[in-house]
Write a protein that holds these residues in place. Sequence first.
Motif, short mmCIF file in Angstrom:
data_model
loop_
_atom_site.label_atom_id
_atom_site.label_comp_id
_atom_site.label_asym_id
_atom_site.label_seq_id
_atom_site.Cartn_x
_atom_site.Cartn_y
_atom_site.Cartn_z
N PRO A 173 0.84 -1.20 0.00
CA PRO A 173 0.00 0.00 0.00
C PRO A 173 0.87 1.24 0.00
O PRO A 173 1.85 1.33 0.75
CB PRO A 173 -0.83 -0.15 1.27
N ILE A 174 0.52 2.22 -0.81
CA ILE A 174 1.38 3.39 -1.01
C ILE A 174 1.63 4.16 0.28
O ILE A 174 2.68 4.81 0.44
CB ILE A 174 0.79 4.31 -2.10
N ASP A 175 0.69 4.08 1.25
CA ASP A 175 0.92 4.81 2.49
C ASP A 175 2.03 4.18 3.33
O ASP A 175 2.60 4.85 4.21
CB ASP A 175 -0.36 4.95 3.31
N ALA A 176 2.39 2.91 3.06
CA ALA A 176 3.47 2.28 3.80
C ALA A 176 4.82 2.92 3.50
O ALA A 176 5.80 2.68 4.21
CB ALA A 176 3.53 0.78 3.48
N ILE A 177 4.86 3.74 2.47
CA ILE A 177 6.10 4.42 2.10
C ILE A 177 6.55 5.38 3.19
O ILE A 177 7.72 5.77 3.25
CB ILE A 177 5.89 5.16 0.76
N ASP A 178 5.62 5.75 4.08
CA ASP A 178 5.97 6.66 5.17
C ASP A 178 6.80 5.98 6.25
O ASP A 178 7.41 6.68 7.07
CB ASP A 178 4.70 7.25 5.79
N ASP A 179 6.84 4.67 6.25
CA ASP A 179 7.73 3.94 7.17
C ASP A 179 9.10 3.88 6.49
O ASP A 179 9.39 2.99 5.70
CB ASP A 179 7.18 2.53 7.42
N GLU A 180 9.93 4.84 6.80
CA GLU A 180 11.18 5.03 6.05
C GLU A 180 12.09 3.81 6.12
O GLU A 180 12.67 3.39 5.10
CB GLU A 180 11.92 6.27 6.57
N ALA A 181 12.25 3.22 7.30
CA ALA A 181 13.14 2.08 7.43
C ALA A 181 12.65 0.90 6.59
O ALA A 181 13.44 0.24 5.90
CB ALA A 181 13.25 1.68 8.90
N TYR A 182 11.35 0.65 6.65
CA TYR A 182 10.77 -0.43 5.84
C TYR A 182 10.97 -0.15 4.35
O TYR A 182 11.41 -1.02 3.60
CB TYR A 182 9.29 -0.59 6.14
N LEU A 197 9.66 -1.62 -8.70
CA LEU A 197 8.88 -1.05 -7.62
C LEU A 197 7.42 -0.94 -8.07
O LEU A 197 7.14 -0.68 -9.24
CB LEU A 197 9.40 0.34 -7.25
N GLY A 198 6.54 -1.18 -7.14
CA GLY A 198 5.12 -1.09 -7.47
C GLY A 198 4.36 -0.43 -6.34
O GLY A 198 4.85 0.50 -5.71
N GLY A 199 3.18 -0.94 -6.08
CA GLY A 199 2.37 -0.40 -5.01
C GLY A 199 0.91 -0.29 -5.40
O GLY A 199 0.58 -0.28 -6.59
N VAL A 200 0.07 -0.24 -4.39
CA VAL A 200 -1.36 -0.02 -4.58
C VAL A 200 -1.64 1.44 -4.27
O VAL A 200 -1.40 1.90 -3.15
CB VAL A 200 -2.19 -0.93 -3.66
N THR A 201 -2.11 2.19 -5.24
CA THR A 201 -2.40 3.60 -5.04
C THR A 201 -3.89 3.81 -4.83
O THR A 201 -4.72 3.06 -5.36
CB THR A 201 -1.94 4.43 -6.25
N PHE A 202 -4.22 4.81 -4.05
CA PHE A 202 -5.62 5.13 -3.77
C PHE A 202 -5.67 6.57 -3.27
O PHE A 202 -4.65 7.13 -2.86
CB PHE A 202 -6.21 4.17 -2.75
N PRO A 203 -6.84 7.20 -3.33
CA PRO A 203 -6.93 8.60 -2.91
C PRO A 203 -6.55 8.76 -1.44
O PRO A 203 -6.97 7.98 -0.59
CB PRO A 203 -8.40 8.95 -3.14
N MET A 204 -5.73 9.75 -1.18
CA MET A 204 -5.34 10.05 0.20
C MET A 204 -4.73 11.44 0.23
O MET A 204 -4.24 11.93 -0.79
CB MET A 204 -4.32 9.03 0.71
N PRO A 205 -4.77 12.06 1.39
CA PRO A 205 -4.06 13.33 1.50
C PRO A 205 -2.57 13.14 1.23
O PRO A 205 -1.98 12.13 1.62
CB PRO A 205 -4.31 13.74 2.97
#
Length: 434
Positions: A173-182, A197-205
């Motif tokens: 999930p694209i919001d997991a990108i905020d966990d810098e170490a991960y 690199l991939g990810g699941v994108t969805f509307p978010m602030p």
Amino acid sequence: MVLDLPAGDRFALCAATLPAALVAGRSGPSSDGLCAADLIISDGRVEAVLPAGSAPADIEAADLGDRMVWPCFADMHTHIDKGHIWDRQPNPTGDFDGALAAVRADREARWTAGDVETRMDFSLRCAYAHGTSLLRTHIDSLAPQHRISFDVFTDMRARWKDRISLQAVALFPIDAIDDEAYFLDLVEVVAQSGALLGGVTFPMPDLGRRLDILFRAASDKGLDIDLHVDETQDASVLTLLEIAEAKLRNGFEGAVTVGHCCSLARQDEDKAAATIEKVVEAGLSVVSLPMCNMYLQDRQANRTPRSRGITLLHELKAAGVPVAVASDNTRDPFYAYGDLDMVEVFREAVRIAHLDHPLEDAATLVTSRPADILKEPQAGRIAEGGPADLVIFNARSWSEFLSRPQADRIVMRNGMGIDRRLPDYRELDPLMRG
């Protein structure tokens, strides 16, 4: 289909019917996108594509009786790490939220290296028997699964390299990108694995900020990107547009593929046209997953679905966007069915998306077009000097081809027929217990 193929190093396949769009360099006449030809096979490669009836008389030949011959398939969006878990972890609601919950529970409880390896191998044996030679899989990559599954994938890619060319994409999930170490660790694993690199994108602030981080990381490591995008019927969801703008804003020079893009088909004509224009400007490629999206979307109990759940394939293609269709999920909570059979995918896509009338280049959606998107231009086409990786069908026309599942097809790899026996589901029984 009973057809005796010559066993020598050099032979002819005479009276073949070929999809003209899949014959490299061909410019001759065709009827309904099909052309007649004789193929000369030598040392596992296509030596020549000749007009029908002109094969040399002094070499052994098989008369195909106008049967269709295709190159092997390219399946550019799959999930073989989660395949074949339905029997132990079904999705009773059949919807997207139910699928997410079911996969999460199964992953956390059972996805050891041995479990993932067994199911991946089973999936690849199915794909190989059906005639696929190039496959890209997304890999669930939340910690700690990314390190388990990418190790398995790397081993599987080496084990299968002479049968199926494999690519992998990190799915998170694209919001997991905020966990810098991960995220830093994930990028290293992806780079070391030669993956995307991939990810699941969805509307978010602040989605734009997260996309910028993703694009910068990919650029720093020289990685391409393949994203899950707008897998919803909500017309207000416009992350496809944000992704195109992010690629342009970051000056990203790698390839970017976007999958699903379903909400595009729910938008009004002006909004959709503006988004497609931006997709063209950004140079994105689009893959549609019609079987899975029809299964999951617009599903409500005791109500007939109103929407097909596919993106605007015709409009994207007309605008010059590279488009393809693919299998997506197989016998897991996101799609209860499927067998990684690209004939099934093609047949269903033609019907669901009205890809027929005419059918001249529809076959490119499961062969040459995805091969080009995956940067393997030698695959998915019949070319003089190219590998004799071919599929022979007991069909002479599009109507015959699309009216039956072609279960009796012959798959040739390097000029030789392969054993097409499919793996028995009973092999997976030990994984379904407990």
